[in-house]
Design a protein around this motif. Structure first.
Motif, short mmCIF file in Angstrom:
data_model
loop_
_atom_site.label_atom_id
_atom_site.label_comp_id
_atom_site.label_asym_id
_atom_site.label_seq_id
_atom_site.Cartn_x
_atom_site.Cartn_y
_atom_site.Cartn_z
N ILE A 7 -1.66 -6.21 -26.09
CA ILE A 7 -0.84 -7.34 -25.85
C ILE A 7 -1.04 -8.52 -26.77
O ILE A 7 -0.14 -9.05 -27.69
CB ILE A 7 -0.81 -7.93 -24.36
CG1 ILE A 7 -0.17 -6.63 -23.61
CG2 ILE A 7 0.06 -9.19 -24.43
CD1 ILE A 7 -0.52 -7.32 -22.07
N TYR A 8 -2.28 -8.96 -27.15
CA TYR A 8 -2.62 -9.85 -28.04
C TYR A 8 -3.65 -9.28 -29.05
O TYR A 8 -4.51 -8.72 -28.51
CB TYR A 8 -3.52 -11.10 -27.34
CG TYR A 8 -2.74 -12.06 -26.48
CD1 TYR A 8 -1.72 -13.00 -27.11
CD2 TYR A 8 -2.65 -11.75 -24.96
CE1 TYR A 8 -0.97 -13.68 -26.06
CE2 TYR A 8 -2.02 -12.47 -24.23
CZ TYR A 8 -1.07 -13.62 -24.61
OH TYR A 8 -0.23 -14.19 -24.00
N GLN A 9 -3.24 -9.17 -30.29
CA GLN A 9 -4.15 -8.82 -31.34
C GLN A 9 -4.37 -9.71 -32.49
O GLN A 9 -3.51 -10.55 -32.83
CB GLN A 9 -3.45 -7.50 -32.07
CG GLN A 9 -3.50 -6.40 -31.17
CD GLN A 9 -2.58 -5.22 -31.87
OE1 GLN A 9 -1.94 -5.22 -32.76
NE2 GLN A 9 -2.80 -4.12 -31.36
N SER A 10 -5.79 -9.90 -32.84
CA SER A 10 -6.28 -10.98 -33.75
C SER A 10 -5.94 -10.41 -35.02
O SER A 10 -6.11 -9.19 -34.98
CB SER A 10 -7.90 -11.31 -33.50
OG SER A 10 -7.86 -11.88 -32.21
N GLY A 14 -6.31 -12.73 -44.56
CA GLY A 14 -6.33 -11.93 -45.44
C GLY A 14 -5.99 -10.49 -45.08
O GLY A 14 -5.87 -9.50 -45.82
N LYS A 15 -5.64 -10.22 -43.73
CA LYS A 15 -5.32 -8.76 -43.15
C LYS A 15 -4.05 -8.87 -43.12
O LYS A 15 -3.20 -9.98 -42.82
CB LYS A 15 -6.11 -8.59 -41.97
CG LYS A 15 -7.63 -8.48 -42.35
CD LYS A 15 -7.84 -7.38 -42.96
CE LYS A 15 -9.37 -7.43 -43.22
NZ LYS A 15 -9.85 -6.28 -44.01
N MET A 16 -3.60 -7.57 -42.84
CA MET A 16 -2.12 -7.29 -42.37
C MET A 16 -2.03 -6.85 -41.19
O MET A 16 -2.71 -6.12 -40.60
CB MET A 16 -1.58 -6.18 -43.41
CG MET A 16 -1.48 -6.57 -44.81
SD MET A 16 -0.24 -7.43 -45.53
CE MET A 16 1.32 -6.29 -45.25
N THR A 17 -0.62 -7.01 -40.42
CA THR A 17 -0.45 -6.48 -39.27
C THR A 17 1.11 -6.11 -39.40
O THR A 17 2.05 -6.58 -40.14
CB THR A 17 -0.67 -7.56 -37.92
OG1 THR A 17 -0.29 -6.82 -36.80
CG2 THR A 17 0.27 -8.58 -38.25
N THR A 18 1.52 -4.95 -38.76
CA THR A 18 3.11 -4.58 -38.43
C THR A 18 3.51 -4.91 -36.97
O THR A 18 2.89 -4.55 -36.17
CB THR A 18 2.92 -3.03 -39.09
OG1 THR A 18 2.57 -2.92 -40.32
CG2 THR A 18 4.38 -2.67 -38.99
N LEU A 26 8.42 -5.08 -39.60
CA LEU A 26 8.21 -6.04 -40.45
C LEU A 26 6.52 -6.11 -40.50
O LEU A 26 5.96 -6.26 -39.38
CB LEU A 26 8.47 -7.34 -40.02
CG LEU A 26 8.33 -8.70 -40.75
CD1 LEU A 26 9.06 -8.65 -42.07
CD2 LEU A 26 8.60 -9.99 -39.78
N SER A 27 6.13 -6.11 -41.80
CA SER A 27 4.46 -6.36 -41.99
C SER A 27 4.36 -7.78 -42.37
O SER A 27 5.08 -8.23 -43.08
CB SER A 27 3.99 -5.25 -43.16
OG SER A 27 4.23 -3.96 -42.65
N ALA A 142 4.52 -12.83 -46.16
CA ALA A 142 3.22 -13.60 -45.71
C ALA A 142 3.74 -14.66 -44.47
O ALA A 142 4.57 -15.01 -44.39
CB ALA A 142 2.63 -14.73 -47.07
N PHE A 143 2.55 -14.78 -43.75
CA PHE A 143 2.72 -15.53 -42.54
C PHE A 143 3.04 -16.97 -42.81
O PHE A 143 4.41 -17.31 -42.17
CB PHE A 143 1.21 -15.61 -41.76
CG PHE A 143 1.38 -16.70 -40.54
CD1 PHE A 143 2.14 -15.98 -39.17
CD2 PHE A 143 0.65 -17.68 -40.56
CE1 PHE A 143 2.38 -16.77 -38.17
CE2 PHE A 143 0.66 -18.47 -39.31
CZ PHE A 143 1.39 -17.93 -38.16
#
Length: 148
Positions: A7-10, A14-18, A26-27, A142-143
């Motif tokens: 549910i919650y992922q850190s 510098g890292k990516m999440t999808t 969306l990455s 980018a965030f």
């Protein structure tokens, strides 16, 4: 309901999440200097559903975030889900109610971006301070760009 760690992922700096839902994705690269959090809202934080798909936010001094709805083509429904989440759901969760939510992002799997239809749909959805942005499927961003 998904396991707590899902549910919650850190997302470290510098890292990516999808973010993915029904073939739309969306990455996002964490280009900030601090860790951000990816939260699965629909059928995650809110197990009964009735929320947008994801939230991305930082828990640093700024505590800024964006809400994301991944949709095949129905922009109107996507905006309604974002508004409903913002107005009705976020205050139910202490961790989410302290975030300054800036943007509602609609990722569209099909259809054209920035069409006349999108502009008409936007005019109907101004009941929150959220700014809305439409993005195409299969993008990497980018965030920081999601918050501006």
């Amino acid at each position: 309901m998904a396991a707590g760690k899902e549910i919650y992922q850190s997302v470290p700096s510098g890292k990516m999440t999808t973010l993915t839902e029904g073939g739309v994705w969306l990455s996002v690269k964490n280009d900030s200097s601090i860790e951000i959090v990816k939260a699965k809202l629909d059928k995650g934080v809110f197990p009964q559903g009735d929320a947008c798909d994801y939230a991305l936010f930082d828990e640093g001094k700024k505590k800024e975030g964006c809400l994301v709805e991944l949709k095949g083509s129905d922009e109107e429904k996507a905006l309604k889900q974002l508004e409903h989440t913002y107005i009705e759901r976020l205050n139910e969760v202490p961790r989410l109610k302290t975030v300054s939510w800036k943007i509602g992002v609609v990722v569209v799997g099909g259809g054209n971006l920035q069409t006349a239809k999108w502009q008409e749909v936007l005019k109907k959805h101004r009941s929150t301070p959220l700014r809305f942005r439409q993005m195409g499927n299969n993008k990497t961003v980018a965030f920081s760009s999601l918050l501006s």
